[in-house]
Write a protein that holds these residues in place. Structure first.
Motif, PDB file in Angstrom:
ATOM      1  N   LEU A 108       9.806   9.237  -6.306  1.00 42.23           N
ATOM      2  CA  LEU A 108       8.454   8.696  -6.470  1.00 42.23           C
ATOM      3  C   LEU A 108       7.624   9.233  -5.318  1.00 42.23           C
ATOM      4  CD1 LEU A 108       8.449   6.787  -8.875  1.00 42.23           C
ATOM      5  CD2 LEU A 108       8.045   4.879  -7.314  1.00 42.23           C
ATOM      6  N   PHE A 109       6.594   9.998  -5.633  1.00 41.75           N
ATOM      7  CA  PHE A 109       5.737  10.575  -4.597  1.00 41.75           C
ATOM      8  C   PHE A 109       4.414   9.826  -4.587  1.00 41.75           C
ATOM      9  CE2 PHE A 109       2.441  13.408  -3.031  1.00 41.75           C
ATOM     10  CZ  PHE A 109       2.980  13.798  -1.823  1.00 41.75           C
ATOM     11  N   VAL A 110       4.097   9.195  -3.460  1.00 45.68           N
ATOM     12  CA  VAL A 110       2.862   8.419  -3.348  1.00 45.68           C
ATOM     13  C   VAL A 110       1.716   9.368  -3.006  1.00 45.68           C
ATOM     14  CG1 VAL A 110       1.687   6.534  -2.171  1.00 45.68           C
ATOM     15  CG2 VAL A 110       4.149   6.373  -2.647  1.00 45.68           C
ATOM     16  N   SER A 111       0.806   9.523  -3.966  1.00 47.56           N
ATOM     17  CA  SER A 111      -0.317  10.450  -3.838  1.00 47.56           C
ATOM     18  C   SER A 111      -1.624   9.653  -3.809  1.00 47.56           C
ATOM     19  CB  SER A 111      -0.275  11.464  -4.992  1.00 47.56           C
ATOM     20  OG  SER A 111      -1.272  12.446  -4.840  1.00 47.56           O
ATOM     21  N   SER A 112      -2.713  10.306  -4.125  1.00 50.00           N
ATOM     22  CA  SER A 112      -4.029   9.686  -3.960  1.00 50.00           C
ATOM     23  C   SER A 112      -4.981  10.107  -5.071  1.00 50.00           C
ATOM     24  CB  SER A 112      -4.604  10.120  -2.608  1.00 50.00           C
ATOM     25  OG  SER A 112      -5.995   9.887  -2.547  1.00 50.00           O
ATOM     26  N   THR A 113      -5.893   9.199  -5.433  1.00 49.03           N
ATOM     27  CA  THR A 113      -6.943   9.562  -6.395  1.00 49.03           C
ATOM     28  C   THR A 113      -7.931  10.539  -5.765  1.00 49.03           C
ATOM     29  OG1 THR A 113      -8.209   7.594  -5.748  1.00 49.03           O
ATOM     30  CG2 THR A 113      -6.796   7.401  -7.689  1.00 49.03           C
ATOM     31  N   GLY A 114      -7.754  10.849  -4.470  1.00 48.47           N
ATOM     32  CA  GLY A 114      -8.576  11.856  -3.808  1.00 48.47           C
ATOM     33  C   GLY A 114      -8.375  13.262  -4.360  1.00 48.47           C
ATOM     34  N   LEU A 159      -2.735   6.639  -5.878  1.00 48.70           N
ATOM     35  CA  LEU A 159      -3.308   5.342  -5.548  1.00 48.70           C
ATOM     36  C   LEU A 159      -4.783   5.457  -5.206  1.00 48.70           C
ATOM     37  CD1 LEU A 159      -0.499   3.890  -3.230  1.00 48.70           C
ATOM     38  CD2 LEU A 159      -0.859   3.429  -5.674  1.00 48.70           C
ATOM     39  N   GLY A 160      -5.549   4.441  -5.620  1.00 45.61           N
ATOM     40  CA  GLY A 160      -6.932   4.307  -5.177  1.00 45.61           C
ATOM     41  C   GLY A 160      -6.958   3.785  -3.745  1.00 45.61           C
ATOM     42  N   GLY A 161      -8.122   3.343  -3.304  1.00 45.36           N
ATOM     43  CA  GLY A 161      -8.257   2.853  -1.931  1.00 45.36           C
ATOM     44  C   GLY A 161      -7.469   1.568  -1.730  1.00 45.36           C
ATOM     45  N   LEU A 162      -6.531   1.594  -0.791  1.00 43.87           N
ATOM     46  CA  LEU A 162      -5.717   0.413  -0.500  1.00 43.87           C
ATOM     47  C   LEU A 162      -6.522  -0.582   0.327  1.00 43.87           C
ATOM     48  CD1 LEU A 162      -2.437   2.243   0.539  1.00 43.87           C
ATOM     49  CD2 LEU A 162      -2.741   0.901  -1.538  1.00 43.87           C
ATOM     50  N   TYR A 163      -6.412  -1.869  -0.025  1.00 49.14           N
ATOM     51  CA  TYR A 163      -7.101  -2.875   0.787  1.00 49.14           C
ATOM     52  C   TYR A 163      -6.265  -4.147   0.853  1.00 49.14           C
ATOM     53  CZ  TYR A 163      -8.432  -5.732  -3.253  1.00 49.14           C
ATOM     54  OH  TYR A 163      -8.395  -6.549  -4.364  1.00 49.14           O
ATOM     55  N   ALA A 208      15.169   2.489 -13.611  1.00 46.10           N
ATOM     56  CA  ALA A 208      16.559   2.046 -13.464  1.00 46.10           C
ATOM     57  C   ALA A 208      17.076   1.376 -14.733  1.00 46.10           C
ATOM     58  CB  ALA A 208      16.674   1.086 -12.278  1.00 46.10           C
ATOM     59  N   SER A 209      16.156   0.759 -15.501  1.00 48.41           N
ATOM     60  CA  SER A 209      16.593   0.090 -16.729  1.00 48.41           C
ATOM     61  C   SER A 209      16.490   0.993 -17.953  1.00 48.41           C
ATOM     62  CB  SER A 209      15.798  -1.204 -16.938  1.00 48.41           C
ATOM     63  OG  SER A 209      14.419  -0.908 -17.063  1.00 48.41           O
ATOM     64  N   GLY A 210      16.240   2.282 -17.707  1.00 45.19           N
ATOM     65  CA  GLY A 210      16.294   3.245 -18.810  1.00 45.19           C
ATOM     66  C   GLY A 210      14.979   3.546 -19.497  1.00 45.19           C
ATOM     67  N   VAL A 211      13.879   2.998 -18.963  1.00 47.41           N
ATOM     68  CA  VAL A 211      12.559   3.298 -19.532  1.00 47.41           C
ATOM     69  C   VAL A 211      12.151   4.713 -19.117  1.00 47.41           C
ATOM     70  CG1 VAL A 211      10.112   2.639 -19.498  1.00 47.41           C
ATOM     71  CG2 VAL A 211      11.878   0.867 -19.484  1.00 47.41           C
ATOM     72  N   ALA A 212      11.628   5.492 -20.062  1.00 45.96           N
ATOM     73  CA  ALA A 212      11.185   6.858 -19.745  1.00 45.96           C
ATOM     74  C   ALA A 212       9.845   6.800 -19.021  1.00 45.96           C
ATOM     75  CB  ALA A 212      11.050   7.668 -21.029  1.00 45.96           C
ATOM     76  N   LEU A 213       9.807   7.371 -17.810  1.00 46.63           N
ATOM     77  CA  LEU A 213       8.559   7.400 -17.046  1.00 46.63           C
ATOM     78  C   LEU A 213       7.822   8.706 -17.270  1.00 46.63           C
ATOM     79  CD1 LEU A 213       9.407   5.941 -13.495  1.00 46.63           C
ATOM     80  CD2 LEU A 213       8.708   4.736 -15.575  1.00 46.63           C
ATOM     81  N   ASP A 214       6.489   8.637 -17.191  1.00 46.26           N
ATOM     82  CA  ASP A 214       5.675   9.847 -17.145  1.00 46.26           C
ATOM     83  C   ASP A 214       5.771  10.456 -15.747  1.00 46.26           C
ATOM     84  OD1 ASP A 214       3.989  10.515 -19.596  1.00 46.26           O
ATOM     85  OD2 ASP A 214       3.711   8.341 -19.472  1.00 46.26           O
ATOM     86  N   ASP A 215       5.236  11.668 -15.620  1.00 47.29           N
ATOM     87  CA  ASP A 215       5.308  12.308 -14.298  1.00 47.29           C
ATOM     88  C   ASP A 215       4.120  11.956 -13.416  1.00 47.29           C
ATOM     89  OD1 ASP A 215       3.228  13.822 -15.290  1.00 47.29           O
ATOM     90  OD2 ASP A 215       4.202  15.760 -14.996  1.00 47.29           O
ATOM     91  N   CYS A 216       3.211  11.088 -13.916  1.00 45.41           N
ATOM     92  CA  CYS A 216       2.047  10.719 -13.112  1.00 45.41           C
ATOM     93  C   CYS A 216       1.469   9.392 -13.595  1.00 45.41           C
ATOM     94  CB  CYS A 216       0.971  11.808 -13.204  1.00 45.41           C
ATOM     95  SG  CYS A 216      -0.403  11.572 -12.044  1.00 45.41           S
ATOM     96  N   TYR A 217       1.089   8.538 -12.643  1.00 47.81           N
ATOM     97  CA  TYR A 217       0.387   7.285 -12.939  1.00 47.81           C
ATOM     98  C   TYR A 217      -0.730   7.095 -11.931  1.00 47.81           C
ATOM     99  CZ  TYR A 217       4.287   6.029 -15.960  1.00 47.81           C
ATOM    100  OH  TYR A 217       5.230   6.041 -16.971  1.00 47.81           O
ATOM    101  N   LEU A 218      -1.843   6.522 -12.396  1.00 49.42           N
ATOM    102  CA  LEU A 218      -2.914   6.119 -11.490  1.00 49.42           C
ATOM    103  C   LEU A 218      -2.676   4.676 -11.070  1.00 49.42           C
ATOM    104  CD1 LEU A 218      -6.193   7.617 -13.027  1.00 49.42           C
ATOM    105  CD2 LEU A 218      -4.766   8.487 -11.192  1.00 49.42           C
ATOM    106  N   GLY A 219      -2.697   4.424  -9.761  1.00 41.82           N
ATOM    107  CA  GLY A 219      -2.508   3.085  -9.226  1.00 41.82           C
ATOM    108  C   GLY A 219      -3.828   2.508  -8.759  1.00 41.82           C
ATOM    109  N   VAL A 220      -4.518   1.821  -9.669  1.00 41.15           N
ATOM    110  CA  VAL A 220      -5.811   1.201  -9.364  1.00 41.15           C
ATOM    111  C   VAL A 220      -5.867  -0.148 -10.086  1.00 41.15           C
ATOM    112  CG1 VAL A 220      -7.102   3.353  -9.008  1.00 41.15           C
ATOM    113  CG2 VAL A 220      -6.880   2.425 -11.318  1.00 41.15           C
ATOM    114  N   ASP A 221      -6.824  -0.994  -9.677  1.00 41.69           N
ATOM    115  CA  ASP A 221      -6.987  -2.260 -10.386  1.00 41.69           C
ATOM    116  C   ASP A 221      -7.825  -2.040 -11.655  1.00 41.69           C
ATOM    117  OD1 ASP A 221      -9.694  -2.225  -9.621  1.00 41.69           O
ATOM    118  OD2 ASP A 221      -9.439  -3.715  -8.029  1.00 41.69           O
ATOM    119  N   ASP A 222      -8.242  -3.138 -12.290  1.00 42.84           N
ATOM    120  CA  ASP A 222      -8.953  -3.031 -13.573  1.00 42.84           C
ATOM    121  C   ASP A 222     -10.452  -2.809 -13.405  1.00 42.84           C
ATOM    122  OD1 ASP A 222      -6.489  -3.727 -14.625  1.00 42.84           O
ATOM    123  OD2 ASP A 222      -7.045  -5.804 -15.067  1.00 42.84           O
TER     124      ASP A 222
END
Length: 286
Positions: A108-114, A159-163, A208-222
């Motif tokens: 898991l590589f923690v990247s940025s919406t930057g 990830l978006g801006g962490l606060y 870990a429970s066998g769910v197929a993950l994509d290679d990228c997700y955006l981590g932001v709120d709604d």
């Protein structure tokens, strides 16, 4: 009950520690790598190591590692500092895995919406164009590519801006009379630090429970809200009435990031909007 899953969090700072404590509570064996690892909270197992050194740390864990999370942050905020933290540091960790004959199930590589340079309030998702103008986004993309080329299964989490209201960077600016442009609105994207850690934990547990993950997700709120709206809301909560003489100009552009892909997997933020994340300020107004 199966064997305890293990994870090594490289660059185990504030975000990594929150993730590590959450996974520990869920029964994982968690190793945290940082320069001063003795400061890590129990039960995170300390690994003293310097990401800028090519030599594998002496106390690197033996045996198999199920997961690797790369969550470094730059201490020097120039291009060389960014490259050292994200590209060279990751290169070193991948080399250490190779030296030890370890092959985690996923990185898991923690990247940025930057990495996105859109400026006109567009909606952004994982497939949107990444054409950053500044070195921060360019270096992050270079590090992402290094991860993707590692021959490990990889998921990038932008990830978006962490606060966190307990770290009052924005509140201090508002208290000083922060004034931002209203027209056109400057959309800003954020995620509470606990939700960012929660998303990383959710992705690891899903894999870990066998769910197929994509290679990228955006981590932001709604709620990718205009910055002036966030400032107005905080001003009212904090009882601030004065304005600074000059407006702050933001270089970060203006875009609205969607968390639909992470939500489709079953994740949801505990703090869906800045109003929820900063709600504790109501109690602390005076």
């Amino acid at each position: 009950m199966g064997k305890r899953l293990s994870v090594l969090i490289a660059g185990c700072g504030d975000l990594g520690s929150r993730l590590g404590l959450q996974l520990s509570r869920d029964g994982w064996t968690v190793y945290g790598l940082r320069r001063n690892a003795a400061q890590l909270a129990v039960p995170i197992l300390p690994v003293n190591g310097d990401l800028s050194e090519p030599t594998c740390p002496r106390c690197w864990p033996n045996g198999s590692l199920d997961y690797l999370v790369y969550a470094a942050s730059a201490t020097e905020h120039d291009e060389a500092g960014y490259r050292q933290a994200y590209v060279e540091g990751l290169r070193n960790v991948l080399g250490w895995l190779q030296q030890r004959g370890q092959r985690p199930r996923r990185l898991l590589f923690v990247s940025s919406t930057g990495v996105y340079a859109q400026r006109d309030g567009e909606w952004i998702d994982e497939d949107s164009a990444t054409e950053p103008g500044g070195f921060t986004g360019r270096v992050m993309l270079e590090a992402e590519q290094l991860a993707l080329d590692s021959a490990l299964p990889v998921t990038r989490v932008r990830l978006g801006g962490l606060y966190d209201p307990k770290r009052p960077w924005l509140q201090n600016q508002v208290r000083a009379g922060l004034r931002v442009e209203r027209d056109p609105p400057q959309y800003s994207n954020r995620i509470h630090r606990d939700d960012a850690a929660g998303l990383l934990a959710f992705l690891l547990q899903s894999d870990a429970s066998g769910v197929a993950l994509d290679d990228c997700y955006l981590g932001v709120d709604d709620d990718p809200a205009p910055l002036h709206e966030v400032v107005d809301w905080l001003r009212e909560r904090m009882g601030v009435t004065h304005w600074a003489e000059q407006s702050m100009t933001r270089r970060a552009g203006s875009k609205r990031c969607s968390n639909a892909r992470a939500r489709a997997l079953g994740w949801k933020p505990r703090y869906p909007s800045y109003r929820d994340g900063y709600a504790s300020l109501d109690r602390n107004r005076h």
